[in-house]
Design a protein around this motif. Structure first.
Motif, PDB file in Angstrom:
ATOM      1  N   ARG A 195       9.933  44.757 -11.118  1.00 34.73           N
ATOM      2  CA  ARG A 195      11.080  45.420 -10.457  1.00 34.73           C
ATOM      3  C   ARG A 195      11.930  46.197 -11.451  1.00 34.73           C
ATOM      4  O   ARG A 195      12.432  47.278 -11.160  1.00 34.73           O
ATOM      5  CB  ARG A 195      11.941  44.383  -9.734  1.00 34.73           C
ATOM      6  N   VAL A 196      12.088  45.625 -12.660  1.00 30.39           N
ATOM      7  CA  VAL A 196      12.847  46.318 -13.717  1.00 30.39           C
ATOM      8  C   VAL A 196      12.185  47.672 -14.013  1.00 30.39           C
ATOM      9  O   VAL A 196      12.846  48.715 -14.092  1.00 30.39           O
ATOM     10  CB  VAL A 196      12.906  45.431 -14.999  1.00 30.39           C
ATOM     11  N   GLN A 197      10.860  47.643 -14.139  1.00 30.69           N
ATOM     12  CA  GLN A 197      10.123  48.883 -14.484  1.00 30.69           C
ATOM     13  C   GLN A 197      10.172  49.900 -13.351  1.00 30.69           C
ATOM     14  O   GLN A 197      10.411  51.088 -13.586  1.00 30.69           O
ATOM     15  CB  GLN A 197       8.656  48.560 -14.789  1.00 30.69           C
ATOM     16  N   THR A 198       9.937  49.430 -12.124  1.00 31.42           N
ATOM     17  CA  THR A 198       9.848  50.394 -11.016  1.00 31.42           C
ATOM     18  C   THR A 198      11.228  50.904 -10.603  1.00 31.42           C
ATOM     19  O   THR A 198      11.340  52.009 -10.083  1.00 31.42           O
ATOM     20  CB  THR A 198       9.103  49.803  -9.799  1.00 31.42           C
ATOM     21  N   SER A 199      12.294  50.136 -10.838  1.00 32.75           N
ATOM     22  CA  SER A 199      13.643  50.654 -10.549  1.00 32.75           C
ATOM     23  C   SER A 199      13.970  51.800 -11.505  1.00 32.75           C
ATOM     24  O   SER A 199      14.598  52.782 -11.128  1.00 32.75           O
ATOM     25  CB  SER A 199      14.725  49.592 -10.759  1.00 32.75           C
ATOM     26  N   ALA A 200      13.540  51.646 -12.767  1.00 32.68           N
ATOM     27  CA  ALA A 200      13.844  52.690 -13.768  1.00 32.68           C
ATOM     28  C   ALA A 200      12.999  53.934 -13.516  1.00 32.68           C
ATOM     29  O   ALA A 200      13.497  55.052 -13.544  1.00 32.68           O
ATOM     30  CB  ALA A 200      13.587  52.149 -15.171  1.00 32.68           C
ATOM     31  N   HIS A 201      11.713  53.741 -13.294  1.00 28.69           N
ATOM     32  CA  HIS A 201      10.780  54.874 -13.175  1.00 28.69           C
ATOM     33  C   HIS A 201       9.874  54.668 -11.961  1.00 28.69           C
ATOM     34  O   HIS A 201       8.703  54.288 -12.125  1.00 28.69           O
ATOM     35  CB  HIS A 201       9.911  54.976 -14.439  1.00 28.69           C
ATOM     36  N   PRO A 202      10.398  54.910 -10.756  1.00 27.27           N
ATOM     37  CA  PRO A 202       9.610  54.609  -9.555  1.00 27.27           C
ATOM     38  C   PRO A 202       8.257  55.315  -9.546  1.00 27.27           C
ATOM     39  O   PRO A 202       7.262  54.749  -9.107  1.00 27.27           O
ATOM     40  CB  PRO A 202      10.490  55.117  -8.408  1.00 27.27           C
ATOM     41  N   VAL A 203       8.192  56.533 -10.040  1.00 24.08           N
ATOM     42  CA  VAL A 203       6.932  57.270  -9.999  1.00 24.08           C
ATOM     43  C   VAL A 203       6.173  57.111 -11.319  1.00 24.08           C
ATOM     44  O   VAL A 203       4.982  56.761 -11.339  1.00 24.08           O
ATOM     45  CB  VAL A 203       7.199  58.781  -9.726  1.00 24.08           C
ATOM     46  N   ALA A 204       6.871  57.353 -12.444  1.00 25.26           N
ATOM     47  CA  ALA A 204       6.195  57.383 -13.751  1.00 25.26           C
ATOM     48  C   ALA A 204       5.518  56.057 -14.086  1.00 25.26           C
ATOM     49  O   ALA A 204       4.432  56.042 -14.666  1.00 25.26           O
ATOM     50  CB  ALA A 204       7.194  57.753 -14.834  1.00 25.26           C
ATOM     51  N   THR A 223       7.969  43.190 -22.595  1.00 28.17           N
ATOM     52  CA  THR A 223       8.981  44.134 -22.089  1.00 28.17           C
ATOM     53  C   THR A 223       8.820  45.517 -22.730  1.00 28.17           C
ATOM     54  O   THR A 223       9.000  46.530 -22.067  1.00 28.17           O
ATOM     55  CB  THR A 223      10.409  43.626 -22.375  1.00 28.17           C
ATOM     56  N   VAL A 224       8.533  45.582 -24.014  1.00 29.30           N
ATOM     57  CA  VAL A 224       8.413  46.824 -24.796  1.00 29.30           C
ATOM     58  C   VAL A 224       9.601  47.765 -24.548  1.00 29.30           C
ATOM     59  O   VAL A 224       9.510  48.751 -23.807  1.00 29.30           O
ATOM     60  CB  VAL A 224       7.080  47.565 -24.523  1.00 29.30           C
ATOM     61  N   PRO A 225      10.742  47.482 -25.179  1.00 29.43           N
ATOM     62  CA  PRO A 225      11.948  48.281 -24.924  1.00 29.43           C
ATOM     63  C   PRO A 225      11.831  49.746 -25.346  1.00 29.43           C
ATOM     64  O   PRO A 225      12.677  50.553 -24.972  1.00 29.43           O
ATOM     65  CB  PRO A 225      13.031  47.588 -25.757  1.00 29.43           C
ATOM     66  N   SER A 226      10.820  50.088 -26.141  1.00 29.38           N
ATOM     67  CA  SER A 226      10.603  51.480 -26.500  1.00 29.38           C
ATOM     68  C   SER A 226       9.229  51.842 -25.926  1.00 29.38           C
ATOM     69  O   SER A 226       8.225  51.821 -26.631  1.00 29.38           O
ATOM     70  CB  SER A 226      10.631  51.567 -28.035  1.00 29.38           C
ATOM     71  N   PRO A 227       9.162  52.171 -24.603  1.00 40.19           N
ATOM     72  CA  PRO A 227       7.874  52.119 -23.898  1.00 40.19           C
ATOM     73  C   PRO A 227       6.840  53.161 -24.307  1.00 40.19           C
ATOM     74  O   PRO A 227       5.646  52.935 -24.143  1.00 40.19           O
ATOM     75  CB  PRO A 227       8.243  52.306 -22.421  1.00 40.19           C
ATOM     76  N   VAL A 228       7.277  54.324 -24.838  1.00 37.54           N
ATOM     77  CA  VAL A 228       6.297  55.312 -25.308  1.00 37.54           C
ATOM     78  C   VAL A 228       6.740  55.911 -26.650  1.00 37.54           C
ATOM     79  O   VAL A 228       7.931  55.940 -26.950  1.00 37.54           O
ATOM     80  CB  VAL A 228       6.073  56.489 -24.307  1.00 37.54           C
ATOM     81  N   MET A 229       5.766  56.397 -27.420  1.00 37.63           N
ATOM     82  CA  MET A 229       6.061  57.155 -28.647  1.00 37.63           C
ATOM     83  C   MET A 229       5.301  58.474 -28.553  1.00 37.63           C
ATOM     84  O   MET A 229       4.168  58.488 -28.057  1.00 37.63           O
ATOM     85  CB  MET A 229       5.586  56.375 -29.880  1.00 37.63           C
ATOM     86  N   LEU A 230       5.933  59.536 -29.026  1.00 39.02           N
ATOM     87  CA  LEU A 230       5.321  60.859 -28.878  1.00 39.02           C
ATOM     88  C   LEU A 230       4.871  61.414 -30.227  1.00 39.02           C
ATOM     89  O   LEU A 230       5.543  61.215 -31.237  1.00 39.02           O
ATOM     90  CB  LEU A 230       6.341  61.834 -28.279  1.00 39.02           C
ATOM     91  N   PHE A 268      16.743  45.037 -23.867  1.00 38.56           N
ATOM     92  CA  PHE A 268      15.921  43.861 -24.181  1.00 38.56           C
ATOM     93  C   PHE A 268      16.660  42.528 -24.033  1.00 38.56           C
ATOM     94  O   PHE A 268      16.100  41.564 -23.499  1.00 38.56           O
ATOM     95  CB  PHE A 268      15.352  43.969 -25.603  1.00 38.56           C
ATOM     96  N   ILE A 269      17.888  42.455 -24.512  1.00 39.39           N
ATOM     97  CA  ILE A 269      18.540  41.130 -24.593  1.00 39.39           C
ATOM     98  C   ILE A 269      18.640  40.451 -23.212  1.00 39.39           C
ATOM     99  O   ILE A 269      18.202  39.301 -23.057  1.00 39.39           O
ATOM    100  CB  ILE A 269      19.890  41.236 -25.350  1.00 39.39           C
ATOM    101  N   PRO A 270      19.135  41.141 -22.168  1.00 39.63           N
ATOM    102  CA  PRO A 270      19.165  40.464 -20.859  1.00 39.63           C
ATOM    103  C   PRO A 270      17.768  40.144 -20.325  1.00 39.63           C
ATOM    104  O   PRO A 270      17.558  39.104 -19.694  1.00 39.63           O
ATOM    105  CB  PRO A 270      19.882  41.480 -19.955  1.00 39.63           C
ATOM    106  N   ARG A 271      16.783  40.998 -20.619  1.00 41.52           N
ATOM    107  CA  ARG A 271      15.410  40.735 -20.135  1.00 41.52           C
ATOM    108  C   ARG A 271      14.836  39.503 -20.831  1.00 41.52           C
ATOM    109  O   ARG A 271      14.113  38.715 -20.219  1.00 41.52           O
ATOM    110  CB  ARG A 271      14.523  41.963 -20.352  1.00 41.52           C
ATOM    111  N   ILE A 295      15.380  53.688 -20.396  1.00 45.22           N
ATOM    112  CA  ILE A 295      14.799  52.428 -20.854  1.00 45.22           C
ATOM    113  C   ILE A 295      15.055  51.371 -19.774  1.00 45.22           C
ATOM    114  O   ILE A 295      16.212  51.045 -19.498  1.00 45.22           O
ATOM    115  CB  ILE A 295      15.395  52.006 -22.208  1.00 45.22           C
ATOM    116  N   PRO A 296      13.980  50.864 -19.166  1.00 43.20           N
ATOM    117  CA  PRO A 296      14.155  49.922 -18.057  1.00 43.20           C
ATOM    118  C   PRO A 296      14.999  48.712 -18.462  1.00 43.20           C
ATOM    119  O   PRO A 296      14.953  48.270 -19.613  1.00 43.20           O
ATOM    120  CB  PRO A 296      12.715  49.494 -17.738  1.00 43.20           C
ATOM    121  N   GLY A 297      15.755  48.191 -17.521  1.00 42.73           N
ATOM    122  CA  GLY A 297      16.568  47.014 -17.836  1.00 42.73           C
ATOM    123  C   GLY A 297      17.319  46.539 -16.614  1.00 42.73           C
ATOM    124  O   GLY A 297      17.111  47.037 -15.510  1.00 42.73           O
ATOM    125  N   TYR A 298      18.194  45.571 -16.825  1.00 44.08           N
ATOM    126  CA  TYR A 298      19.058  45.099 -15.743  1.00 44.08           C
ATOM    127  C   TYR A 298      20.371  45.867 -15.774  1.00 44.08           C
ATOM    128  O   TYR A 298      20.844  46.271 -16.844  1.00 44.08           O
ATOM    129  CB  TYR A 298      19.348  43.603 -15.920  1.00 44.08           C
TER     130      TYR A 298
END
Ligand code: HEM
Length: 395
Positions: A18-27, A282-289, A247-250, A381-384
């Motif tokens: 839910r944390v992930q899909t709330s932040a990025h519903p499509v991505a 959780t990976v708080p830094s989900p992608v690197m470019l 990250f801390i709350p997750r 960055i997904p989170g609460y």
């Protein structure tokens, strides 16, 4: 030792989803479907997506073929805001030289001292409130701790009434970034420069004063020019704020949902292993470019100069299954959430010290439970948005 068999699922995965899909519903769904197609997949308008840990590490460590300064790399996003030489948009000998000068910055002694100096007071307040039976919102606490660290990093006096505003300012800068955005629109660049200018103005004052009692003063002592110090401060604000607020709350939520909070408190679970495994899931830094500098291949997929490579750390880490702090991470995965190679996170010791300080403050309050939570919607960055803790009432 905690093993997979002894960590109940108890819904942590449902909440993380839910944390992930709330932040990025499509991505988020798109990323997962890409990973199902193979470890390296070329996606139109996105780039070459890498979701295998060993291949990701190869890309991050190979500075001959991959760079952070070409088209589609982080420099497109950040150079207009921060300037041309702020670690995360540098490569080659200049980057190596600046990293070398900064190697004495986040020493264990300094990060412990920083946490004692600026976090002790807000965290003692958290423990006291929880122990007294009051509710506490961990997201607000994490923001307050981030604000306290920002005051320290920018050389402002670490006064609790400044913390919320300092955090709000820093998060203004990252707000405009989207997972798939290649550059910032001009209006956002102007706004981000304005906010950052305000935050780094006190860093310049502290730099000019010099001395070891502020971080900008220490940067001067390490031999950085005023411009380099201002850039480094900007980079710390950008990379070290939202990652921790996410990250801390997750971490606390996962420990609660898996029943680990009690075991951490009575010493039957290994705190360092639990934190590291929570970082993995959780990976708080989900992608690197990265941008391709010279033609090569990644996992058999040819790439050419100008291609954008999206190292999907989140997917690389997800391939290793459910939450299990008792299972050692294999070498290719080790701390990939902090990067790999020459750009490996310079702030990791500070991040780990802050995470540990908040977790210890929660554990010191006695048995606590999550009384309510809400996930953050459409954030980078997904989170609460809220995670309320309260003391568990006696049975
Ligand atoms: C849980 C918290 C954190 C996570 C997950 C994290 C993750 C990362 C990752 C993945 C990179 C490498 C990016 C790449 O190679 O493209 C990185 C770089 C960096 N991080 Fe962190 N970070 C965290 C906290 C911090 C903190 C607290 C600071 C400083 C106050 C910080 C400062 C930096 C800087 C300056 C870089 C750029 C280093 C370079 O390019 O040489 N980070 N971080």
């Amino acid at each position: 030792m905690t093993t997979l068999a002894t960590v109940p699922d108890a819904g942590w995965q449902r909440w993380e989803h839910r944390v992930q899909t709330s932040a990025h519903p499509v991505a988020y769904r798109l990323l997962r479907s890409i990973a199902a197609r193979g470890p390296v997949v070329r996606v139109p308008r996105v780039g070459v997506v890498v979701s295998d840990a060993a291949l990701a590490r190869d890309v991050l460590c190979d500075t001959t073929h991959f760079t952070k300064t070409g088209p589609g790399s982080p420099s497109d996003l950040w150079t207009p805001v921060l300037g041309p030489a702020v670690l995360l948009n540098m490569e080659g000998p200049d980057h190596t030289a600046l990293r070398r000068r900064l190697s004495g910055l986040f020493t264990p002694g300094y990060v412990t001292g920083l946490c004692d100096r600026v976090l002790a007071q807000p965290l003692a307040g958290l423990t006291r409130r929880l122990a007294a039976g009051e509710e506490a919102d961990l997201v607000a606490v994490a923001k307050s701790c981030a604000g306290a660290a920002i005051c320290e990093i920018t050389g402002m006096p670490a006064e609790p009434e400044r913390f919320a505003a300092a955090h709000a300012d820093a998060s203004e800068v990252t707000k405009a970034v989207r997972l798939w955005r290649h550059s910032l629109p001009p209006r956002q660049i102007r706004h981000a420069r304005e906010v950052l200018g305000r935050l780094t103005a006190s860093a310049v004052d502290a730099y000019r004063r010099g001395g070891d009692d502020t971080l900008p003063g220490r940067l001067r002592g390490l031999g950085l020019t005023e411009e380099e110090a201002r850039g480094a401060v900007g980079a710390f604000l950008l990379t070290g704020t939202e990652t921790l607020v996410s990250f801390i709350p997750r971490l606390i939520a996962i420990c609660h949902d898996t029943g680990l909070l009690d075991r951490l408190r009575d010493g039957t679970a290994d705190t360092a292993a639990v934190i590291e495994e929570a970082l993995r899931v959780t990976v708080p830094s989900p992608v690197m470019l990265r941008s391709v500098a010279r033609a090569t291949e990644v996992g058999g997929v040819p790439v050419a100069p100008g291609d954008r490579v999206v190292v999907a750390t989140l997917l690389c880490a997800a391939a290793y299954g459910g939450f299990d702090p008792g299972r050692p991470h294999p070498p290719e995965l080790r701390r990939l959430w902090f990067g790999a190679g020459p750009h490996f996170c310079i702030g990791m010791p500070l991040a780990m010290a802050q995470i540990r300080a908040v977790l210890d403050a929660v554990l010191a309050a006695g048995p606590v439970v999550v009384a309510g939570r809400r996930t953050a919607r459409r954030v980078l960055i997904p989170g609460y948005a809220r995670l309320t803790l309260t003391r568990r009432s006696a049975p």
